[in-house]
Design a protein around this motif. Sequence first.
Motif, mmCIF file in Angstrom:
data_model
loop_
_atom_site.group_PDB
_atom_site.id
_atom_site.type_symbol
_atom_site.label_atom_id
_atom_site.label_comp_id
_atom_site.label_asym_id
_atom_site.label_seq_id
_atom_site.Cartn_x
_atom_site.Cartn_y
_atom_site.Cartn_z
ATOM 1 N N ASP A 1 0.866 -1.175 0.000
ATOM 2 C CA ASP A 1 0.000 0.000 0.000
ATOM 3 C C ASP A 1 0.905 1.228 0.000
ATOM 4 N N VAL A 2 0.971 1.913 -1.139
ATOM 5 C CA VAL A 2 1.927 3.019 -1.283
ATOM 6 C C VAL A 2 1.568 4.245 -0.450
ATOM 7 N N ARG A 3 0.350 4.313 0.033
ATOM 8 C CA ARG A 3 -0.038 5.442 0.884
ATOM 9 C C ARG A 3 0.196 5.103 2.357
ATOM 10 N N ALA A 4 -0.181 3.908 2.789
ATOM 11 C CA ALA A 4 -0.051 3.527 4.199
ATOM 12 C C ALA A 4 1.388 3.185 4.583
ATOM 13 N N GLU A 5 2.159 2.672 3.626
ATOM 14 C CA GLU A 5 3.561 2.320 3.856
ATOM 15 C C GLU A 5 4.412 3.217 2.968
ATOM 16 N N PRO A 6 4.697 4.440 3.393
ATOM 17 C CA PRO A 6 5.427 5.387 2.545
ATOM 18 C C PRO A 6 6.701 4.785 1.960
ATOM 19 N N MET A 7 6.906 5.073 0.696
ATOM 20 C CA MET A 7 8.061 4.532 -0.013
ATOM 21 C C MET A 7 9.185 5.558 -0.017
ATOM 22 N N SER A 8 10.394 5.065 0.145
ATOM 23 C CA SER A 8 11.576 5.939 0.124
ATOM 24 C C SER A 8 11.954 6.224 -1.329
ATOM 25 N N ASP A 9 12.896 7.128 -1.507
ATOM 26 C CA ASP A 9 13.407 7.404 -2.856
ATOM 27 C C ASP A 9 13.964 6.133 -3.483
ATOM 28 N N ALA A 10 14.623 5.310 -2.658
ATOM 29 C CA ALA A 10 15.183 4.052 -3.160
ATOM 30 C C ALA A 10 14.080 3.076 -3.580
ATOM 31 N N ASP A 11 12.930 3.112 -2.898
ATOM 32 C CA ASP A 11 11.798 2.259 -3.275
ATOM 33 C C ASP A 11 11.182 2.717 -4.587
ATOM 34 N N TRP A 12 11.083 4.033 -4.770
ATOM 35 C CA TRP A 12 10.479 4.581 -5.996
ATOM 36 C C TRP A 12 11.394 4.417 -7.201
ATOM 37 N N ALA A 13 12.711 4.422 -6.984
ATOM 38 C CA ALA A 13 13.681 4.454 -8.076
ATOM 39 C C ALA A 13 13.462 3.382 -9.153
ATOM 40 N N PRO A 14 13.296 2.087 -8.806
ATOM 41 C CA PRO A 14 13.120 1.105 -9.872
ATOM 42 C C PRO A 14 11.800 1.280 -10.634
ATOM 43 N N LEU A 15 10.766 1.749 -9.959
ATOM 44 C CA LEU A 15 9.485 1.975 -10.621
ATOM 45 C C LEU A 15 9.595 3.131 -11.603
ATOM 46 N N ILE A 16 10.254 4.205 -11.177
ATOM 47 C CA ILE A 16 10.434 5.361 -12.056
ATOM 48 C C ILE A 16 11.372 5.010 -13.207
ATOM 49 N N ALA A 17 12.413 4.214 -12.926
ATOM 50 C CA ALA A 17 13.329 3.795 -13.997
ATOM 51 C C ALA A 17 12.589 2.969 -15.048
ATOM 52 N N GLU A 18 11.665 2.144 -14.612
ATOM 53 C CA GLU A 18 10.930 1.272 -15.535
ATOM 54 C C GLU A 18 9.859 2.032 -16.318
ATOM 55 N N PHE A 19 9.119 2.908 -15.653
ATOM 56 C CA PHE A 19 7.943 3.520 -16.275
ATOM 57 C C PHE A 19 8.061 5.018 -16.541
ATOM 58 N N GLY A 20 9.054 5.667 -15.968
ATOM 59 C CA GLY A 20 9.229 7.100 -16.186
ATOM 60 C C GLY A 20 8.022 7.896 -15.724
ATOM 61 N N ASP A 21 7.691 8.941 -16.485
ATOM 62 C CA ASP A 21 6.583 9.799 -16.057
ATOM 63 C C ASP A 21 5.216 9.175 -16.296
ATOM 64 N N THR A 22 5.150 8.014 -16.972
ATOM 65 C CA THR A 22 3.860 7.328 -17.119
ATOM 66 C C THR A 22 3.408 6.708 -15.796
#
Length: 107
Positions: free
Chosen positions: A30-51
């Motif tokens: 749950d991305v709202r209840a369990e806040p994600m760190s920059d390191a957690d977001w990094a692979p998702l952003i690398a894979e999907f970018g601004d989409t």
Amino acid sequence: MILYGLPTCSDCNKARKALAEAGHDVTFRDVRAEPMSDADWAPLIAEFGDTLVDRKSQAFRNLNAWMRESETDAQLADQPALMARPVITNGTRWTLGWDADVQTIWL
């Protein structure tokens, strides 16, 4: 397998149920209840970018002009519910959404 999303998201719930019925061991993040760190977001952003940001959502439309123009990582750090959902990964493959193509991959 990890499914990133929100418990109130109908696509996330459909995906969780279908994946479990197909025999996948799904960990829900749950991305709202369990806040994600920059390191957690990094692979998702690398894979999907601004989409990765759902620009059609009411949450996005409610952002102030400065935040709407900011980088994806800043938008998601500030408002995790902006994430397009669900994001599903098995560690090597990543998918976004729960359309027929994604269902074919995982089911």
